[in-house]
Design a protein around this motif. Structure first.
Motif, PDB file in Angstrom:
ATOM      1  N   SER A 162      -1.765  -1.485   4.827  1.00 52.45           N
ATOM      2  CA  SER A 162      -0.967  -2.272   3.897  1.00 52.45           C
ATOM      3  C   SER A 162      -1.897  -3.225   3.154  1.00 52.45           C
ATOM      4  CB  SER A 162       0.093  -3.068   4.658  1.00 52.45           C
ATOM      5  OG  SER A 162       0.723  -4.012   3.823  1.00 52.45           O
ATOM      6  N   CYS A 163      -1.719  -3.327   1.841  1.00 54.31           N
ATOM      7  CA  CYS A 163      -2.574  -4.183   1.029  1.00 54.31           C
ATOM      8  C   CYS A 163      -2.637  -5.602   1.597  1.00 54.31           C
ATOM      9  CB  CYS A 163      -2.052  -4.217  -0.404  1.00 54.31           C
ATOM     10  SG  CYS A 163      -3.106  -5.125  -1.558  1.00 54.31           S
ATOM     11  N   LYS A 164      -3.818  -6.185   1.593  1.00 54.52           N
ATOM     12  CA  LYS A 164      -4.041  -7.504   2.178  1.00 54.52           C
ATOM     13  C   LYS A 164      -3.449  -8.634   1.344  1.00 54.52           C
ATOM     14  CE  LYS A 164      -7.807 -10.428   3.910  1.00 54.52           C
ATOM     15  NZ  LYS A 164      -9.286 -10.578   4.024  1.00 54.52           N
ATOM     16  N   SER A 165      -3.135  -8.372   0.087  1.00 47.22           N
ATOM     17  CA  SER A 165      -2.608  -9.414  -0.795  1.00 47.22           C
ATOM     18  C   SER A 165      -1.328 -10.025  -0.227  1.00 47.22           C
ATOM     19  CB  SER A 165      -2.322  -8.836  -2.179  1.00 47.22           C
ATOM     20  OG  SER A 165      -1.605  -9.753  -2.971  1.00 47.22           O
ATOM     21  N   ASP A 166      -1.185 -11.337  -0.400  1.00 48.08           N
ATOM     22  CA  ASP A 166       0.015 -12.027   0.078  1.00 48.08           C
ATOM     23  C   ASP A 166       1.262 -11.606  -0.679  1.00 48.08           C
ATOM     24  OD1 ASP A 166      -1.515 -13.429   1.892  1.00 48.08           O
ATOM     25  OD2 ASP A 166      -1.772 -15.181   0.581  1.00 48.08           O
ATOM     26  N   THR A 167       1.086 -11.073  -1.873  1.00 52.36           N
ATOM     27  CA  THR A 167       2.241 -10.701  -2.699  1.00 52.36           C
ATOM     28  C   THR A 167       2.394  -9.191  -2.840  1.00 52.36           C
ATOM     29  OG1 THR A 167       0.909 -10.850  -4.712  1.00 52.36           O
ATOM     30  CG2 THR A 167       2.111 -12.838  -4.028  1.00 52.36           C
ATOM     31  N   VAL A 170       1.832  -2.745  -0.669  1.00 49.87           N
ATOM     32  CA  VAL A 170       1.665  -1.324  -0.960  1.00 49.87           C
ATOM     33  C   VAL A 170       0.795  -0.667   0.116  1.00 49.87           C
ATOM     34  CG1 VAL A 170       0.624   0.332  -2.559  1.00 49.87           C
ATOM     35  CG2 VAL A 170       2.010  -1.542  -3.438  1.00 49.87           C
ATOM     36  N   VAL A 171       1.221   0.502   0.558  1.00 53.07           N
ATOM     37  CA  VAL A 171       0.510   1.214   1.619  1.00 53.07           C
ATOM     38  C   VAL A 171      -0.443   2.230   1.003  1.00 53.07           C
ATOM     39  CG1 VAL A 171       0.762   2.731   3.620  1.00 53.07           C
ATOM     40  CG2 VAL A 171       2.409   0.872   3.231  1.00 53.07           C
ATOM     41  N   PHE A 172      -1.720   2.107   1.342  1.00 56.86           N
ATOM     42  CA  PHE A 172      -2.725   2.999   0.776  1.00 56.86           C
ATOM     43  C   PHE A 172      -3.500   3.683   1.893  1.00 56.86           C
ATOM     44  CE2 PHE A 172      -4.862  -1.002   1.495  1.00 56.86           C
ATOM     45  CZ  PHE A 172      -6.162  -0.679   1.856  1.00 56.86           C
ATOM     46  N   TYR A 173      -4.179   4.757   1.545  1.00 52.41           N
ATOM     47  CA  TYR A 173      -5.002   5.482   2.508  1.00 52.41           C
ATOM     48  C   TYR A 173      -6.462   5.199   2.191  1.00 52.41           C
ATOM     49  CZ  TYR A 173      -6.674   9.158   5.588  1.00 52.41           C
ATOM     50  OH  TYR A 173      -7.301   9.847   6.601  1.00 52.41           O
ATOM     51  N   ASP A 174      -7.168   4.593   3.143  1.00 50.69           N
ATOM     52  CA  ASP A 174      -8.545   4.162   2.941  1.00 50.69           C
ATOM     53  C   ASP A 174      -9.506   5.333   3.161  1.00 50.69           C
ATOM     54  OD1 ASP A 174     -10.986   2.956   2.851  1.00 50.69           O
ATOM     55  OD2 ASP A 174     -10.582   1.476   4.429  1.00 50.69           O
ATOM     56  N   ARG A 175     -10.138   5.780   2.087  1.00 51.16           N
ATOM     57  CA  ARG A 175     -11.099   6.870   2.180  1.00 51.16           C
ATOM     58  C   ARG A 175     -12.556   6.393   2.141  1.00 51.16           C
ATOM     59  NH1 ARG A 175      -6.756   9.916   0.164  1.00 51.16           N
ATOM     60  NH2 ARG A 175      -6.642  11.961   1.190  1.00 51.16           N
ATOM     61  N   SER A 176     -12.756   5.086   2.268  1.00 47.29           N
ATOM     62  CA  SER A 176     -14.129   4.590   2.287  1.00 47.29           C
ATOM     63  C   SER A 176     -14.829   5.067   3.560  1.00 47.29           C
ATOM     64  CB  SER A 176     -14.145   3.058   2.235  1.00 47.29           C
ATOM     65  OG  SER A 176     -13.544   2.502   3.390  1.00 47.29           O
ATOM     66  N   ASN A 177     -16.140   5.204   3.490  1.00 50.83           N
ATOM     67  CA  ASN A 177     -16.904   5.733   4.620  1.00 50.83           C
ATOM     68  C   ASN A 177     -16.743   4.895   5.882  1.00 50.83           C
ATOM     69  OD1 ASN A 177     -17.893   7.901   3.135  1.00 50.83           O
ATOM     70  ND2 ASN A 177     -19.730   6.786   2.479  1.00 50.83           N
ATOM     71  N   ASN A 178     -16.713   3.582   5.715  1.00 52.08           N
ATOM     72  CA  ASN A 178     -16.626   2.708   6.884  1.00 52.08           C
ATOM     73  C   ASN A 178     -15.230   2.125   7.092  1.00 52.08           C
ATOM     74  OD1 ASN A 178     -16.623   1.072   4.674  1.00 52.08           O
ATOM     75  ND2 ASN A 178     -18.241  -0.319   5.395  1.00 52.08           N
ATOM     76  N   ASN A 179     -14.239   2.685   6.404  1.00 43.74           N
ATOM     77  CA  ASN A 179     -12.835   2.273   6.571  1.00 43.74           C
ATOM     78  C   ASN A 179     -12.688   0.761   6.387  1.00 43.74           C
ATOM     79  OD1 ASN A 179     -10.084   2.731   7.122  1.00 43.74           O
ATOM     80  ND2 ASN A 179     -10.342   2.316   9.302  1.00 43.74           N
ATOM     81  N   SER A 180     -13.280   0.239   5.308  1.00 43.26           N
ATOM     82  CA  SER A 180     -13.339  -1.212   5.122  1.00 43.26           C
ATOM     83  C   SER A 180     -12.450  -1.731   3.991  1.00 43.26           C
ATOM     84  CB  SER A 180     -14.783  -1.634   4.848  1.00 43.26           C
ATOM     85  OG  SER A 180     -15.275  -0.995   3.664  1.00 43.26           O
ATOM     86  N   ALA A 181     -11.757  -0.864   3.285  1.00 41.49           N
ATOM     87  CA  ALA A 181     -10.945  -1.312   2.148  1.00 41.49           C
ATOM     88  C   ALA A 181      -9.782  -2.178   2.627  1.00 41.49           C
ATOM     89  CB  ALA A 181     -10.424  -0.109   1.373  1.00 41.49           C
ATOM     90  N   VAL A 182      -9.434  -3.182   1.840  1.00 39.68           N
ATOM     91  CA  VAL A 182      -8.322  -4.067   2.203  1.00 39.68           C
ATOM     92  C   VAL A 182      -7.285  -4.185   1.088  1.00 39.68           C
ATOM     93  CG1 VAL A 182      -9.646  -5.420   3.858  1.00 39.68           C
ATOM     94  CG2 VAL A 182      -9.605  -6.109   1.447  1.00 39.68           C
ATOM     95  N   TRP A 183      -7.637  -3.780  -0.139  1.00 42.98           N
ATOM     96  CA  TRP A 183      -6.719  -3.903  -1.273  1.00 42.98           C
ATOM     97  C   TRP A 183      -6.252  -2.516  -1.704  1.00 42.98           C
ATOM     98  CZ3 TRP A 183      -6.399  -8.879  -1.063  1.00 42.98           C
ATOM     99  CH2 TRP A 183      -7.532  -9.672  -0.878  1.00 42.98           C
ATOM    100  N   HIS A 184      -4.985  -2.409  -2.111  1.00 38.54           N
ATOM    101  CA  HIS A 184      -4.527  -1.107  -2.623  1.00 38.54           C
ATOM    102  C   HIS A 184      -5.120  -0.858  -4.002  1.00 38.54           C
ATOM    103  CE1 HIS A 184      -1.556  -2.825  -5.467  1.00 38.54           C
ATOM    104  NE2 HIS A 184      -1.435  -1.602  -5.942  1.00 38.54           N
ATOM    105  N   ASP A 185      -5.439  -1.961  -4.717  1.00 40.09           N
ATOM    106  CA  ASP A 185      -6.083  -1.869  -6.026  1.00 40.09           C
ATOM    107  C   ASP A 185      -7.035  -3.049  -6.149  1.00 40.09           C
ATOM    108  OD1 ASP A 185      -6.777  -2.006  -8.762  1.00 40.09           O
ATOM    109  OD2 ASP A 185      -4.921  -1.006  -9.348  1.00 40.09           O
TER     110      ASP A 185
END
Length: 205
Positions: A162-167, A170-185
């Motif tokens: 789930s996007c880290k933003s307080d507002t 949105v649920v996204f699928y993290d395809r980064s190599n180290n699974n480090s993404a926190v924002w949907h955009d």
């Protein structure tokens, strides 16, 4: 599943955000969670009315049947108003169970209990397995939980976030190599967070 294909476009809730979808059946769980109305872009909640819920259900079950890898997908009955309300409540409990917080501000404390469903154990020459159980849309709910369970075993469920933003939830699928993404955009939610943090630092000096 490849972005830009017809299958990608068939996930109606997730497609609204232009997101990459989770692989296989996990895309169904992602799409169900993304029926929410998100605070920044504010598209409609797809489960808010019986008509919009039925339209979403028709599209998503057709897509599920077309990509199902586990043999669990099936045509489900038309939604009733009670079904719609039950799905919306289940969505909130599943959201909290997966991400540790509830999307709905009106979620009841009772909704924070552990979800308990009874799948069916099966025995075949391929071994012992699990299958969804239940009537009507209860079957759908059980299937979503079992898909999450399968994703947990395969190590891919942790990439659905789930996007880290307080507002924004949105649920996204993290395809980064180290699974480090926190924002949907990153350009929208990430940039907004960076600007807010900069202003807070500037104000403190």
């Amino acid at each position: 599943m490849t972005e830009g294909t017809g299958r990608y476009m068939a996930w109606p809730a997730t497609t609204r955000y232009g997101l990459s979808v989770a692989p296989g059946n996990l895309g169904l769980v992602q799409d169900f969670l993304n029926t929410i109305t998100e605070g920044t872009i504010a598209p409609p909640d797809l489960l808010a009315t019986l008509d919009s819920a039925q339209e979403w259900a028709d599209q998503v079950t057709e897509q599920w049947i077309s990509i199902d890898e586990l043999g669990w997908a099936k045509t489900l009955p038309r939604l009733t108003e009670n079904d719609r309300k039950a799905l919306a409540a289940f969505r909130d409990r599943l959201f909290e169970g997966l991400f540790g917080h509830s999307h709905s501000e009106t979620a009841s404390r009772a909704g924070r209990n552990n979800l308990t469903y009874r799948p069916v154990l099966t025995v075949s020459t391929e071994g012992i397995g699990l299958r969804p159980d239940g009537e009507g849309w209860k079957y759908f709910e059980t299937a979503l939980l079992l898909i999450c369970h399968q994703g947990q075993i395969e190590g891919v469920l942790r990439r659905m976030k789930s996007c880290k933003s307080d507002t924004c939830d949105v649920v996204f699928y993290d395809r980064s190599n180290n699974n480090s993404a926190v924002w949907h955009d990153v350009k929208v939610c990430g940039n907004r967070a960076n600007v807010r943090a900069y202003r807070e630092r500037a104000a403190s000096h």
